[in-house]
Write a protein that holds these residues in place. Structure first.
Motif, PDB file in Angstrom:
ATOM      1  N   LEU A 428      38.732  37.310  40.906  1.00  0.00           N
ATOM      2  CA  LEU A 428      39.023  38.167  41.934  1.00  0.00           C
ATOM      3  C   LEU A 428      40.307  39.204  41.664  1.00  0.00           C
ATOM      4  CD1 LEU A 428      38.525  38.987  44.855  1.00  0.00           C
ATOM      5  CD2 LEU A 428      40.091  37.365  45.857  1.00  0.00           C
ATOM      6  N   ILE A 429      41.186  38.672  40.896  1.00  0.00           N
ATOM      7  CA  ILE A 429      42.367  39.651  40.634  1.00  0.00           C
ATOM      8  C   ILE A 429      41.790  40.553  39.738  1.00  0.00           C
ATOM      9  CG2 ILE A 429      44.474  39.595  39.247  1.00  0.00           C
ATOM     10  CD1 ILE A 429      45.292  36.929  40.349  1.00  0.00           C
ATOM     11  N   ARG A 430      40.996  40.314  38.510  1.00  0.00           N
ATOM     12  CA  ARG A 430      40.503  41.034  37.866  1.00  0.00           C
ATOM     13  C   ARG A 430      39.686  42.254  38.112  1.00  0.00           C
ATOM     14  NH1 ARG A 430      39.631  39.979  32.007  1.00  0.00           N
ATOM     15  NH2 ARG A 430      39.718  37.821  32.604  1.00  0.00           N
ATOM     16  N   LYS A 431      38.942  41.866  39.235  1.00  0.00           N
ATOM     17  CA  LYS A 431      38.018  42.832  39.816  1.00  0.00           C
ATOM     18  C   LYS A 431      38.763  43.830  40.715  1.00  0.00           C
ATOM     19  CE  LYS A 431      33.775  40.034  40.122  1.00  0.00           C
ATOM     20  NZ  LYS A 431      32.915  41.238  39.453  1.00  0.00           N
ATOM     21  N   VAL A 432      39.663  43.325  41.232  1.00  0.00           N
ATOM     22  CA  VAL A 432      40.584  44.303  42.059  1.00  0.00           C
ATOM     23  C   VAL A 432      41.460  45.368  41.153  1.00  0.00           C
ATOM     24  CG1 VAL A 432      42.524  44.430  43.744  1.00  0.00           C
ATOM     25  CG2 VAL A 432      40.743  42.676  44.130  1.00  0.00           C
ATOM     26  N   LEU A 433      41.920  44.608  40.218  1.00  0.00           N
ATOM     27  CA  LEU A 433      42.711  45.482  39.450  1.00  0.00           C
ATOM     28  C   LEU A 433      41.608  46.778  38.599  1.00  0.00           C
ATOM     29  CD1 LEU A 433      44.913  42.866  37.198  1.00  0.00           C
ATOM     30  CD2 LEU A 433      45.732  45.009  38.658  1.00  0.00           C
TER      31      LEU A 433
END
Length: 463
Positions: A428-433
């Motif tokens: 999730l963090i990777r996709k939002v970044l």
């Protein structure tokens, strides 16, 4: 043509002694062996003691001047002794009707005497190519029979005891004994070709050939030549007559892998052949009857492709009388130890490595891994581990599980239920970044975190 390059064994049977001598003088310059025989009664003995590439057979001997009955009689006898014999009939009284009857009776070609030497030579070379093809097909059938005799496992290399794979076995049992067309669906690496071979090996056609065509590797321009064959000179590189895969697979099973890759025009050509059960070689108008068991496979969503007009609905109905959907490896967790042990034994023997087993921790780790490449990925992982390991028992550090898991995390098509909570958070963090091009403030805001909390997680996950 030099003596060294001459090939081919020719038998000429004719009651005209002058013709025999003239033919031998001309043909011995082009072929390694030219045998002559005046008396057709000697044919059985000759064929039991010698193998000929082409037999030139007169249609009319002294008993019967012009009807051709003797020629038809001896043609039948020759084919009884050796069904793969290639016979060219000769006569001075030929006509179209006699030629057609000769071809239907099993002759390869028909020439009139007196013949033109160059035309006779071309006919014999073409007949030799046909003989080579027949022998190649018979060799394939012989090898197929040998393979079938050696197979102790009913389903060969399809290994597993899980309910998912047992369901596949049950379907194979039901459909193999029929001639129904079968469509095998499944992700890459799930064993679609093995299932196709299992269907063939348990069918009434098991002693005939199994022909595999990877449609994903056949170019648009060569599709017809590859599948339907071609005549010499029909295009630039057509240097000889060649049978297509449909003809080679006659009486056996034709496996069309990656059928979802075909363009719409090629789908139309394939459909026509499947409907008519006839093929015409490129450059020829002559239709050849085909008798095949058709098995197709794909990893593509054909039903969605039909809705999007990327796959013909009538072709789908033609190929999917029975469907077999292969389960991915992640849905066969109980089969992983069996498969891993099979590959371990195979590669330990292949590379002469003293590796005897997998540790319990490796098996446990394997059953938690997603295996996006399915059985093929598992196979390659075992092969690499055995090559690189120096111990008798494989351990987790002998595998690239972390690297493989990272590749899975990088996938855009990943589903969240495949991983632990920490994996989900990392995804999730990777996709939002990525969404905010690395802007920490905007990413933290969407995630409901403070900037410092997000930085801690970035450090924790090495992002």
């Amino acid at each position: 043509m030099t003596e060294r390059t001459k090939t081919g064994r020719i038998l000429i049977v004719d009651d005209n002694e002058d013709l025999l001598k003239a033919a031998k003088i001309f043909l011995k310059r082009h072929f390694a062996q030219v045998d002559l025989e005046k008396n057709p009664e000697a044919i059985p003995n000759l064929l039991h003691n010698e193998e000929y590439d082409v037999i030139l057979l007169d249609m009319n001997f002294t008993k019967d001047v012009s009807s051709g009955k003797e020629g038809y009689y001896w043609l039948e006898k020759i084919l009884e002794i050796d069904p793969s014999s290639v016979v060219v009939l000769i006569t001075a009284y030929g006509d179209v009707q006699m030629a057609v009857k000769a071809i239907k009776a099993g002759a390869t070609d028909f020439v009139l005497k007196p013949w033109e030497n160059e035309k006779l030579l071309a006919t014999l070379f073409s007949a030799m190519k046909l003989r080579e093809t027949k022998l190649e097909v018979e060799d394939l059938r012989s090898k197929q029979r040998e393979i079938n005799l050696k197979i102790n496992n009913k389903y060969d290399d399809i290994i597993g005891q899980s309910p998912a794979i047992q369901k596949v076995f049950e379907t194979i049992d039901r459909v193999a004994v029929t001639d129904a067309n079968v469509l095998i669906l499944g992700e890459n690496g799930t064993g679609k070709e093995l299932v196709a071979r299992a269907i063939h090996n348990n069918s009434p056609r098991k002693n005939e050939v199994f022909v595999n065509v990877d449609l994903g590797s056949v170019s648009e321009t060569l599709f017809e030549s590859e599948l339907f064959g071609h005549k010499k000179g029909s295009f630039t590189d057509a240097k000889e007559d060649r049978a297509g895969r449909f003809e080679i697979a006659n009486r056996g099973t034709l496996f069309l892998d990656e059928i979802g890759n075909l363009s719409m025009p090629l789908q139309a050509k394939l459909l026509t052949v499947l409907q008519n059960r006839k093929v015409s070689r490129v450059g020829s108008n002559k239709e050849v009857d085909i008798d095949i068991r058709l098995v197709c496979a794909t990893n593509m969503p054909l039903y969605e492709m039909v809705k999007e007009n990327r796959f013909r609905q009538d072709l789908l109905y033609r190929i999917n009388t029975i469907e077999i959907e292969l389960p991915p490896l992640r849905n066969r967790l109980e089969d992983i130890p069996l498969l891993a042990d099979h590959f371990l034994k195979h590669y330990a023997s292949k590379y002469n490595k003293n590796v005897s087993k997998l540790s319990d921790s490796v098996v446990s780790r394997m059953q938690k891994h997603h295996w996006p490449g399915n059985i093929r990925e598992l196979q390659h992982a075992l092969e690499r581990a055995i090559i690189m390991s120096n111990s008798q028992v494989l351990q987790p550090e002998d595998f690239n599980f972390n690297a493989q898991q990272q590749n899975n995390l990088d996938s855009e098509n990943v589903t969240l239920d495949q991983f632990k909570l920490e994996d989900v958070e990392k995804i999730l963090i990777r996709k939002v970044l990525k969404k905010y091009n690395g802007n920490i403030t905007q990413a933290a805001s969407e995630l409901g975190l403070t900037r410092s909390s997000l930085y801690r997680r970035l450090e924790k996950y090495g992002l």
